[in-house]
Design a protein around this motif. Structure first.
Motif, PDB file in Angstrom:
ATOM      1  N   TYR A  66      56.377  25.092 -24.604  1.00  6.56           N
ATOM      2  CA  TYR A  66      55.689  26.054 -23.744  1.00  6.56           C
ATOM      3  C   TYR A  66      56.371  26.251 -22.395  1.00  6.56           C
ATOM      4  N   GLY A  67      57.675  26.005 -22.361  1.00  4.43           N
ATOM      5  CA  GLY A  67      58.425  26.252 -21.146  1.00  4.43           C
ATOM      6  C   GLY A  67      58.236  25.157 -20.106  1.00  4.43           C
ATOM      7  N   LYS A  68      58.717  25.419 -18.911  1.00  5.83           N
ATOM      8  CA  LYS A  68      58.649  24.440 -17.824  1.00  5.83           C
ATOM      9  C   LYS A  68      57.191  24.146 -17.480  1.00  5.83           C
ATOM     10  N   MET A  69      56.842  22.868 -17.475  1.00  2.00           N
ATOM     11  CA  MET A  69      55.483  22.440 -17.176  1.00  2.00           C
ATOM     12  C   MET A  69      55.515  21.521 -15.959  1.00  2.00           C
ATOM     13  N   ASP A  70      54.625  21.768 -15.016  1.00  4.75           N
ATOM     14  CA  ASP A  70      54.608  20.987 -13.784  1.00  4.75           C
ATOM     15  C   ASP A  70      53.508  19.929 -13.765  1.00  4.75           C
ATOM     16  N   ILE A  71      52.384  20.209 -14.434  1.00  8.38           N
ATOM     17  CA  ILE A  71      51.211  19.338 -14.347  1.00  8.38           C
ATOM     18  C   ILE A  71      50.612  19.152 -15.736  1.00  8.38           C
ATOM     19  N   LEU A  72      50.326  17.907 -16.093  1.00 11.14           N
ATOM     20  CA  LEU A  72      49.515  17.589 -17.271  1.00 11.14           C
ATOM     21  C   LEU A  72      48.185  17.073 -16.750  1.00 11.14           C
ATOM     22  N   TRP A  73      47.152  17.891 -16.896  1.00  8.31           N
ATOM     23  CA  TRP A  73      45.841  17.666 -16.257  1.00  8.31           C
ATOM     24  C   TRP A  73      44.866  17.225 -17.348  1.00  8.31           C
ATOM     25  N   LEU A  74      44.597  15.919 -17.430  1.00  7.62           N
ATOM     26  CA  LEU A  74      43.835  15.346 -18.536  1.00  7.62           C
ATOM     27  C   LEU A  74      42.378  15.125 -18.155  1.00  7.62           C
ATOM     28  N   ASP A  75      41.482  15.632 -18.981  1.00  6.10           N
ATOM     29  CA  ASP A  75      40.051  15.505 -18.736  1.00  6.10           C
ATOM     30  C   ASP A  75      39.437  14.592 -19.793  1.00  6.10           C
ATOM     31  N   GLY A  76      38.200  14.155 -19.535  1.00  3.49           N
ATOM     32  CA  GLY A  76      37.502  13.272 -20.462  1.00  3.49           C
ATOM     33  C   GLY A  76      37.775  11.818 -20.141  1.00  3.49           C
ATOM     34  N   GLY A  77      37.379  11.389 -18.934  1.00  5.66           N
ATOM     35  CA  GLY A  77      37.745  10.075 -18.421  1.00  5.66           C
ATOM     36  C   GLY A  77      37.146   8.895 -19.146  1.00  5.66           C
ATOM     37  N   TRP A  78      36.233   9.141 -20.114  1.00 12.44           N
ATOM     38  CA  TRP A  78      35.700   8.011 -20.875  1.00 12.44           C
ATOM     39  C   TRP A  78      36.698   7.534 -21.933  1.00 12.44           C
ATOM     40  N   LEU A  89      57.221  15.616 -13.996  1.00 13.60           N
ATOM     41  CA  LEU A  89      55.866  16.023 -14.382  1.00 13.60           C
ATOM     42  C   LEU A  89      54.803  15.234 -13.628  1.00 13.60           C
ATOM     43  N   LEU A  90      53.845  15.951 -13.044  1.00 16.83           N
ATOM     44  CA  LEU A  90      52.671  15.306 -12.454  1.00 16.83           C
ATOM     45  C   LEU A  90      51.675  15.042 -13.567  1.00 16.83           C
ATOM     46  N   VAL A  91      51.232  13.801 -13.680  1.00 15.94           N
ATOM     47  CA  VAL A  91      50.224  13.423 -14.675  1.00 15.94           C
ATOM     48  C   VAL A  91      48.927  13.125 -13.941  1.00 15.94           C
ATOM     49  N   VAL A  92      47.861  13.783 -14.376  1.00 17.26           N
ATOM     50  CA  VAL A  92      46.566  13.641 -13.712  1.00 17.26           C
ATOM     51  C   VAL A  92      45.560  13.143 -14.745  1.00 17.26           C
ATOM     52  N   ASP A  93      45.516  11.826 -14.938  1.00 19.84           N
ATOM     53  CA  ASP A  93      44.560  11.209 -15.864  1.00 19.84           C
ATOM     54  C   ASP A  93      43.277  10.970 -15.086  1.00 19.84           C
ATOM     55  N   ARG A  94      42.448  11.961 -15.064  1.00 23.77           N
ATOM     56  CA  ARG A  94      41.315  12.032 -14.136  1.00 23.77           C
ATOM     57  C   ARG A  94      40.386  10.817 -14.243  1.00 23.77           C
ATOM     58  N   THR A  95      40.083  10.240 -13.100  1.00 23.43           N
ATOM     59  CA  THR A  95      39.169   9.105 -12.879  1.00 23.43           C
ATOM     60  C   THR A  95      39.709   7.774 -13.378  1.00 23.43           C
ATOM     61  N   VAL A  96      40.875   7.760 -14.037  1.00 18.33           N
ATOM     62  CA  VAL A  96      41.449   6.503 -14.508  1.00 18.33           C
ATOM     63  C   VAL A  96      42.452   6.042 -13.450  1.00 18.33           C
ATOM     64  N   THR A  97      41.952   5.356 -12.453  1.00 14.18           N
ATOM     65  CA  THR A  97      42.767   4.963 -11.314  1.00 14.18           C
ATOM     66  C   THR A  97      43.975   4.148 -11.762  1.00 14.18           C
TER      67      THR A  97
END
Length: 481
Positions: A233-245, A284-292
Motif C-alpha cells: 500500500y505504498g509508503k506508510m508512516d504510522i501503524l495505529w493499532l486499536d483494541g488494547g485488550w 514507521l511509527l507504531v502506536v499500540d494504544r494503551t499498551v505502555t
C-alpha cells in the motif's frame, strides 16, 4: 473505539468528553519509552511538528447509521446496544450485521475530495480504518473473504474497490503523512471468536494457553494482514493499532479498572510485527494504544484532552460529530470548539486527530466540508502559531495558550462566543526588550504597548479589532530580534 457518551465534569487528569476516554485517562504515562531507532525518532519529531490530522472510521456499519462494530459485542454497555428487527436474538443480529457486506456500495467514493478538503483545513496527516473490530477489511486482504473487494460486496466491481489503497494514494499526493488504523481483535475470524464457543465479551472466547494452536493461527493471521498493509500500500508512516485488550498479560496494570477485566494473555508478538513493519517501512511509527512500552510511540487519549502539559508525544483523537461512525443528521462541533481544542492541545505538547465519518454512499455530511473550510480560513492566517511550535510555560493560563518557535512567542486568546477584542488588552507576558515587536497575526503593523506590573498592555486600533472580530481565537505574536 467506542461511541462517545457526552458527560460533564473534570477527571483527575483529563478533560473528558465521554466514557470511552476512561481506558486512556487511567494510563500511567510516566512509563513512556522513548524510541531508540534514529529513523523512528526523526519521524516522530516530524509528526509532532505537523500537529493536525484526519481520522476516518468507515465500514459496512455506516449502512445502518450505527456505532462501529460494538453492537456485535455481547457486553451490557451503552455502546454495545443493538437496534432493529433482529436485535432480540444475538445470533440473528450478527448474521444480519455481517450480511451488510452484500449491500455495501459507496458509489460516491472520491477520496481526492476528502484529501483536498483536509488539506485546505490545515490537516497534514491521515489515519484510515483498514479494519475495525468487526473484522470487515476495507483493503484487499487475501486472508479473508470478509472484505470490500470480495465478490459478495457490490462495490467489488468498482475499479476503486480497494478503498484503503485509494485513500492512501489520494492523501499522499497532497503530501500527507499516512497511517493505517488496524484493529488487533477481529470478531469475524474463527481464530479469535472460535465458533465452537459463543463470545462472552470483547475478548478472545477461548483460553489461548489451553488452545495454543488456535491462538497461533490468530497470531499468524494478524501478522499476515499487517504485512499486507506494510508491503502493498505504498509508503506508510504510522501503524495505529486499536483494541488494547489484545496484549501480553504481563502488561496489564491492575490499578486500571478496564484492564483488570482482561481474562487471558493475548500476546500477538508486537516485537515481530514492529520489526517486520520497520523492515518494509523504515522509521514507521507504531502506536499500540494503551499498551505502555516500546511499541507505543505516542499515546492517544480518546475523546479527551489532558488538563496539563505532557512532556511525551501524544495525540487527542476525537470526533467532529458525536460519533466515530456515520450517523444521519449528526451534530457537529462548532468552529470555535475545534479551534479551541487545537490551540489547547498544541499548547500542551499534543496533536489533534479529528474524526470525520463517511456515509454508506461514500460521502461526508455537507457540514463536515463546511467546517473544514472554516478551519482553513483560521489556520491559513494563524498557522505559524501552530505548526512547528513548542509549548511555552505556563502553557495555559485562563483563556490564554502559549506556544513558540525560534525568537517568537505566540499568545493565543480563546475568545468566548460574542467576545470582541478590546481597545486595550493585557498580555500575561513580560519578556520584552527594546527591539521587541508585538503584532496581532494577520495584521502586519506592529502594535503599541507598554510593560505593566500585570503584563504587557497592548493598544489595538479599531481597524485591527474589526479585522479579527469574528475569529474564535486571537493570536498575539511577541517577536524578539
Amino acid at each position: 473505539m467506542k461511541k462517545s457518551l457526552i458527560l460533564a465534569g473534570l477527571a483527575a487528569s483529563v478533560l473528558s468528553f465521554g466514557t470511552s476516554a476512561q481506558q486512556h485517562s487511567e494510563q500511567d504515562h510516566s512509563k513512556y519509552v522513548w524510541p531508540k531507532d534514529e529513523l523512528v525518532k526523526k519521524k516522530l519529531d516530524n509528526w509532532q511538528d505537523i500537529k493536525f490530522g484526519l481520522l476516518m472510521h468507515w465500514g459496512t456499519y455506516s449502512e445502518w447509521g450505527i456505532v462501529e462494530s460494538w453492537s456485535l459485542c455481547p457486553e451490557d454497555e451503552g455502546w454495545c446496544e443493538r437496534r432493529g428487527t433482529s436485535s432480540a436474538n444475538y445470533f440473528e443480529y450478527k448474521k444480519a450485521y455481517e450480511n451488510l457486506q452484500t449491500t455495501f456500495n459507496p458509489v460516491k467514493f472520491a477520496p481526492e475530495k476528502w484529501a483536498d478538503a483536509a488539506q485546505k483545513a490545515g490537516m497534514k496527516y491521515v489515519v484510515f480504518t483498514t479494519k475495525h473490530h468487526d473484522g470487515f477489511c476495507m483493503f484487499d486482504s487475501k486472508y479473508t473473504n470478509y472484505k470490500v473487494t470480495d465478490a459478495k460486496t457490490p462495490f467489488s466491481s468498482n475499479p476503486r474497490s480497494n478503498i484503503a489503497k485509494e485513500v492512501f494514494d489520494a492523501f499522499r499526493k497532497k503530501d500527507f503523512m499516512v497511517g493505517a488504523y488496524f484493529s488487533k481483535p477481529d470478531w469475524n475470524t474463527p481464530s479469535y471468536w472460535w465458533p465452537y464457543f459463543p463470545p462472552k465479551d470483547r475478548n478472545v472466547n477461548y483460553d489461548p494457553k489451553k488452545y495454543p494452536q488456535k491462538w497461533q493461527e490468530f497470531k499468524d493471521f494478524t501478522y499476515n494482514q499487517i504485512e499486507e498493509l506494510m508491503t502493498q500500500y505504498g509508503k506508510m508512516d504510522i501503524l495505529w493499532l486499536d483494541g488494547g485488550w489484545v496484549r501480553p498479560f504481563s502488561t496489564i496494570d491492575p490499578n486500571i479498572s478496564w484492564q483488570k477485566t482482561i481474562p487471558y494473555d493475548q500476546d500477538i508478538d508486537m516485537a515481530k510485527i514492529a520489526a517486520m513493519g520497520r523492515k518494509n517501512q523504515p522509521g514507521l511509527l507504531v502506536v499500540d494504544r494503551t499498551v505502555t512500552g516500546e511499541f507505543e510511540n505516542y499515546v492517544t487519549p480518546e475523546q479527551s484532552i489532558p488538563d496539563h502539559y505532557m512532556p511525551i508525544p501524544w495525540e487527542t483523537c476525537t470526533t467532529m460529530g458525536t460519533s466515530w461512525s456515520y450517523v444521519p443528521n449528526d451534530k457537529y462541533k462548532s468552529l470555535r470548539e475545534i479551534i479551541h481544542m487545537l490551540v489547547d492541545i498544541v499548547a500542551k505538547n499534543g496533536n489533534l486527530l479529528l474524526n470525520v465519518a463517511p456515509g454508506p454512499d461514500g460521502e461526508w455530511h455537507n457540514e463536515a466540508y463546511q467546517r473544514m473550510e472554516e478551519m482553513g480560513k483560521w489556520v491559513s492566517v494563524n498557522g505559524e502559531s501552530i505548526y512547528g511550535t513548542k509549548p511555552v510555560a505556563p502553557y495555559r493560563e485562563g483563556q490564554w495558550a502559549f506556544t513558540g518557535k525560534e525568537k517568537s512567542t505566540y499568545l493565543t486568546y480563546l475568545a468566548k462566543e460574542g467576545e470582541t477584542v478590546p481597545t486595550t488588552i493585557v498580555l500575561p507576558w513580560k519578556k520584552v526588550d527594546k527591539a521587541t515587536q508585538i503584532t496581532l497575526i494577520g495584521e502586519p503593523k506592529p502594535l503599541k504597548y507598554k510593560v505593566t506590573p500585570n503584563g504587557i498592555e497592548v493598544a489595538v486600533p479599531e481597524k485591527v479589532r474589526t479585522a479579527v472580530a469574528s475569529q474564535p481565537a486571537w493570536v498575539f505574536k511577541v517577536a524578539n530580534k
